[in-house]
Design a protein around this motif. Structure first.
Motif, PDB file in Angstrom:
ATOM      1  N   VAL A  35      33.610  32.868  27.552  1.00  0.00           N
ATOM      2  CA  VAL A  35      33.958  32.846  28.976  1.00  0.00           C
ATOM      3  C   VAL A  35      32.848  33.518  29.787  1.00  0.00           C
ATOM      4  CG1 VAL A  35      35.620  33.606  30.716  1.00  0.00           C
ATOM      5  CG2 VAL A  35      36.430  32.829  28.481  1.00  0.00           C
ATOM      6  N   CYS A  36      32.325  34.627  29.281  1.00  0.00           N
ATOM      7  CA  CYS A  36      31.229  35.338  29.946  1.00  0.00           C
ATOM      8  C   CYS A  36      30.013  34.434  30.083  1.00  0.00           C
ATOM      9  CB  CYS A  36      30.887  36.599  29.151  1.00  0.00           C
ATOM     10  SG  CYS A  36      29.543  37.570  29.860  1.00  0.00           S
ATOM     11  N   THR A  37      29.679  33.707  29.020  1.00  0.00           N
ATOM     12  CA  THR A  37      28.533  32.792  29.054  1.00  0.00           C
ATOM     13  C   THR A  37      28.723  31.718  30.111  1.00  0.00           C
ATOM     14  OG1 THR A  37      28.068  33.136  26.702  1.00  0.00           O
ATOM     15  CG2 THR A  37      27.186  31.127  27.710  1.00  0.00           C
ATOM     16  N   ALA A  60      40.274  32.282  35.802  1.00  0.00           N
ATOM     17  CA  ALA A  60      41.094  31.915  34.650  1.00  0.00           C
ATOM     18  C   ALA A  60      41.553  30.466  34.761  1.00  0.00           C
ATOM     19  CB  ALA A  60      42.303  32.849  34.556  1.00  0.00           C
ATOM     20  N   ARG A  61      41.915  30.063  35.978  1.00  0.00           N
ATOM     21  CA  ARG A  61      42.360  28.680  36.181  1.00  0.00           C
ATOM     22  C   ARG A  61      41.194  27.708  36.000  1.00  0.00           C
ATOM     23  NH1 ARG A  61      44.220  28.444  41.728  1.00  0.00           N
ATOM     24  NH2 ARG A  61      45.783  29.918  40.963  1.00  0.00           N
ATOM     25  N   ARG A  62      40.031  28.097  36.513  1.00  0.00           N
ATOM     26  CA  ARG A  62      38.860  27.208  36.423  1.00  0.00           C
ATOM     27  C   ARG A  62      38.445  26.950  34.985  1.00  0.00           C
ATOM     28  NH1 ARG A  62      34.412  25.249  39.068  1.00  0.00           N
ATOM     29  NH2 ARG A  62      32.389  25.432  38.055  1.00  0.00           N
ATOM     30  N   TYR A  63      38.449  28.001  34.169  1.00  0.00           N
ATOM     31  CA  TYR A  63      37.984  27.848  32.796  1.00  0.00           C
ATOM     32  C   TYR A  63      39.105  27.585  31.811  1.00  0.00           C
ATOM     33  CZ  TYR A  63      33.791  29.704  34.925  1.00  0.00           C
ATOM     34  OH  TYR A  63      32.704  29.887  35.744  1.00  0.00           O
ATOM     35  N   GLY A  64      40.333  27.539  32.296  1.00  0.00           N
ATOM     36  CA  GLY A  64      41.455  27.213  31.431  1.00  0.00           C
ATOM     37  C   GLY A  64      41.789  28.287  30.428  1.00  0.00           C
ATOM     38  N   PRO A  69      40.372  37.530  28.945  1.00  0.00           N
ATOM     39  CA  PRO A  69      38.938  37.332  28.662  1.00  0.00           C
ATOM     40  C   PRO A  69      38.095  37.281  29.929  1.00  0.00           C
ATOM     41  CG  PRO A  69      40.146  35.296  28.308  1.00  0.00           C
ATOM     42  CD  PRO A  69      41.176  36.362  28.494  1.00  0.00           C
ATOM     43  N   VAL A  70      38.681  36.839  31.045  1.00  0.00           N
ATOM     44  CA  VAL A  70      37.953  36.834  32.317  1.00  0.00           C
ATOM     45  C   VAL A  70      37.638  38.262  32.734  1.00  0.00           C
ATOM     46  CG1 VAL A  70      38.140  36.355  34.783  1.00  0.00           C
ATOM     47  CG2 VAL A  70      38.859  34.632  33.119  1.00  0.00           C
ATOM     48  N   GLU A  72      37.313  40.906  30.831  1.00  0.00           N
ATOM     49  CA  GLU A  72      36.279  41.451  29.956  1.00  0.00           C
ATOM     50  C   GLU A  72      34.914  40.846  30.283  1.00  0.00           C
ATOM     51  OE1 GLU A  72      37.030  41.530  25.840  1.00  0.00           O
ATOM     52  OE2 GLU A  72      39.117  42.140  26.036  1.00  0.00           O
ATOM     53  N   ALA A  73      34.900  39.553  30.601  1.00  0.00           N
ATOM     54  CA  ALA A  73      33.642  38.890  30.957  1.00  0.00           C
ATOM     55  C   ALA A  73      33.045  39.501  32.221  1.00  0.00           C
ATOM     56  CB  ALA A  73      33.879  37.391  31.152  1.00  0.00           C
ATOM     57  N   LEU A  74      33.874  39.790  33.204  1.00  0.00           N
ATOM     58  CA  LEU A  74      33.381  40.377  34.457  1.00  0.00           C
ATOM     59  C   LEU A  74      32.805  41.768  34.222  1.00  0.00           C
ATOM     60  CD1 LEU A  74      36.127  39.254  37.006  1.00  0.00           C
ATOM     61  CD2 LEU A  74      33.808  38.348  36.747  1.00  0.00           C
ATOM     62  N   ARG A  75      33.422  42.522  33.317  1.00  0.00           N
ATOM     63  CA  ARG A  75      32.876  43.846  33.005  1.00  0.00           C
ATOM     64  C   ARG A  75      31.495  43.723  32.361  1.00  0.00           C
ATOM     65  NH1 ARG A  75      38.407  45.615  31.649  1.00  0.00           N
ATOM     66  NH2 ARG A  75      38.055  45.011  29.476  1.00  0.00           N
ATOM     67  N   THR A  76      31.356  42.761  31.453  1.00  0.00           N
ATOM     68  CA  THR A  76      30.058  42.543  30.810  1.00  0.00           C
ATOM     69  C   THR A  76      29.010  42.120  31.829  1.00  0.00           C
ATOM     70  OG1 THR A  76      31.089  41.905  28.712  1.00  0.00           O
ATOM     71  CG2 THR A  76      28.821  41.186  29.071  1.00  0.00           C
ATOM     72  N   LEU A  77      29.376  41.190  32.712  1.00  0.00           N
ATOM     73  CA  LEU A  77      28.438  40.696  33.711  1.00  0.00           C
ATOM     74  C   LEU A  77      28.055  41.784  34.710  1.00  0.00           C
ATOM     75  CD1 LEU A  77      30.021  37.182  34.294  1.00  0.00           C
ATOM     76  CD2 LEU A  77      27.834  37.663  33.197  1.00  0.00           C
ATOM     77  N   GLU A  78      28.969  42.723  34.967  1.00  0.00           N
ATOM     78  CA  GLU A  78      28.628  43.849  35.840  1.00  0.00           C
ATOM     79  C   GLU A  78      27.603  44.754  35.162  1.00  0.00           C
ATOM     80  OE1 GLU A  78      30.799  47.163  38.697  1.00  0.00           O
ATOM     81  OE2 GLU A  78      31.963  46.177  37.122  1.00  0.00           O
ATOM     82  N   SER A  79      27.760  44.950  33.855  1.00  0.00           N
ATOM     83  CA  SER A  79      26.793  45.786  33.134  1.00  0.00           C
ATOM     84  C   SER A  79      25.420  45.126  33.081  1.00  0.00           C
ATOM     85  CB  SER A  79      27.290  46.065  31.707  1.00  0.00           C
ATOM     86  OG  SER A  79      27.245  44.904  30.898  1.00  0.00           O
ATOM     87  N   GLU A  80      25.380  43.789  33.161  1.00  0.00           N
ATOM     88  CA  GLU A  80      24.120  43.050  33.135  1.00  0.00           C
ATOM     89  C   GLU A  80      23.487  42.929  34.521  1.00  0.00           C
ATOM     90  OE1 GLU A  80      25.270  40.094  29.361  1.00  0.00           O
ATOM     91  OE2 GLU A  80      25.059  39.292  31.390  1.00  0.00           O
ATOM     92  N   GLY A  81      24.244  43.279  35.560  1.00  0.00           N
ATOM     93  CA  GLY A  81      23.701  43.219  36.915  1.00  0.00           C
ATOM     94  C   GLY A  81      23.998  41.942  37.675  1.00  0.00           C
ATOM     95  N   PHE A  82      24.781  41.037  37.079  1.00  0.00           N
ATOM     96  CA  PHE A  82      25.112  39.792  37.767  1.00  0.00           C
ATOM     97  C   PHE A  82      26.302  39.958  38.710  1.00  0.00           C
ATOM     98  CE2 PHE A  82      22.894  38.171  33.996  1.00  0.00           C
ATOM     99  CZ  PHE A  82      22.046  37.236  34.573  1.00  0.00           C
ATOM    100  N   VAL A  83      27.136  40.928  38.443  1.00  0.00           N
ATOM    101  CA  VAL A  83      28.363  41.134  39.210  1.00  0.00           C
ATOM    102  C   VAL A  83      28.423  42.576  39.691  1.00  0.00           C
ATOM    103  CG1 VAL A  83      30.900  41.240  39.028  1.00  0.00           C
ATOM    104  CG2 VAL A  83      29.645  39.315  38.009  1.00  0.00           C
TER     105      VAL A  83
END
Length: 281
Positions: A35-37, A60-64, A69-70, A72-83
């Protein structure tokens, strides 16, 4: 439904999931990593522009998938600087600054030559086979003017070269840098032009480095760029770490020089506009 388009990605996500880190869709478990990818790819492509809100429910609705997992994905993307997380607004796509764009290129200028040198010392025959195949495809597409297909081939080339370094840490940093660079340039049309059309002025390069004269024409520059890729692969195949490093440094410097030139031009244009407006008052 977005899930159908992501099925291939999720098929390769692997079994390392559990009830807390995966969603169930049609009897299949979907990892938070997958989901993060998917979200990261959509941020890079501009589906979610800088500053736009990223609500768990809509994602969650968009990716089904479920919201777990959404989240957790947002937390990862925040650590990467995208969010980034804003008070009263929640998660939003970060807005890269000019300074961040310049910093990314400076860091790439340091690490990509190191990666190429390491690849010359540690590459496998499998790496060389993939790299040579990509160079053939890239040169063919460039010569035919099929520029729209070159960015994905270029990403694949540089990711394979990074993997050939034999250093997971270095490869991870290089892949992350390229993702961030792609996003930063895609979020600003002027920067995107600078990334694709490079360079507009001659750049001093190592002796024998192809394309040292440079060209502003996108088609010509594409041919030059893939010639440079081919030269890097030749050096890697020979195990010539010094040569690979020099070629990669010159290749990266062209992007850096073009960015600086484009940025300086924007500053001059901005000052001219201000002066013109002042003269009218």
């Amino acid at each position: 439904m977005r899930f159908a388009g992501l099925r291939r990605r999720f098929d390769n996500a692997g079994p390392e999931v559990n009830g807390d880190t995966a969603a169930l869709q049609g009897g299949r478990r979907i990892s938070a990593h997958a989901v993060c990818t998917a979200i990261r790819d959509d941020i890079i492509s501009g589906t979610y522009p800088p500053g736009s809100r990223l609500t768990e429910e809509l994602l969650a609705r968009r990716y089904g998938v479920s919201r777990v997992p959404v989240r957790e994905a947002l937390r990862t993307l925040e650590s990467e600087g995208f969010v980034t997380t804003r008070r009263h607004a929640g998660a939003c796509v970060a807005q890269p600054s000019e300074k961040e764009a310049a910093d990314l290129l400076d860091i790439r200028a340091l690490l990509e030559p190191l990666g190429a040198a390491r690849a010359a010392q540690r590459r496998t025959e499998g790496h060389l086979k993939v790299l040579r195949g990509l160079v053939r495809l890239g040169q063919e597409r460039a010569q035919r003017g099929r520029l729209g297909e070159l960015r994905s081939l270029g990403d694949w080339f540089h990711e394979t070269l990074a993997q050939a370094s034999g250093s997971p840490s270095l490869a991870g940093m290089l892949v992350q840098l390229r993702r961030k660079t792609a996003w930063v340039y895609a979020s600003d049309p002027a920067r995107q032009t600078a990334q694709v059309v490079q360079p507009m002025q001659p750049v001093q390069a190592a002796p024998g480095v192809p394309g040292a004269a440079g060209c502003a024409d996108p088609s010509v520059r594409a041919v030059e760029s893939w010639a440079e890729h081919g030269a890097i692969v030749d050096a890697v195949a020979r195990g010539d770490a010094d040569r690979a490093r020099a070629l990669a440094a010159a290749h990266t410097e062209r992007s850096l020089a073009e960015y600086r030139l484009r940025n300086a031009s924007q500053v001059r244009t901005s000052k001219h506009s201000v002066n013109t407006a002042s003269g009218r008052n």
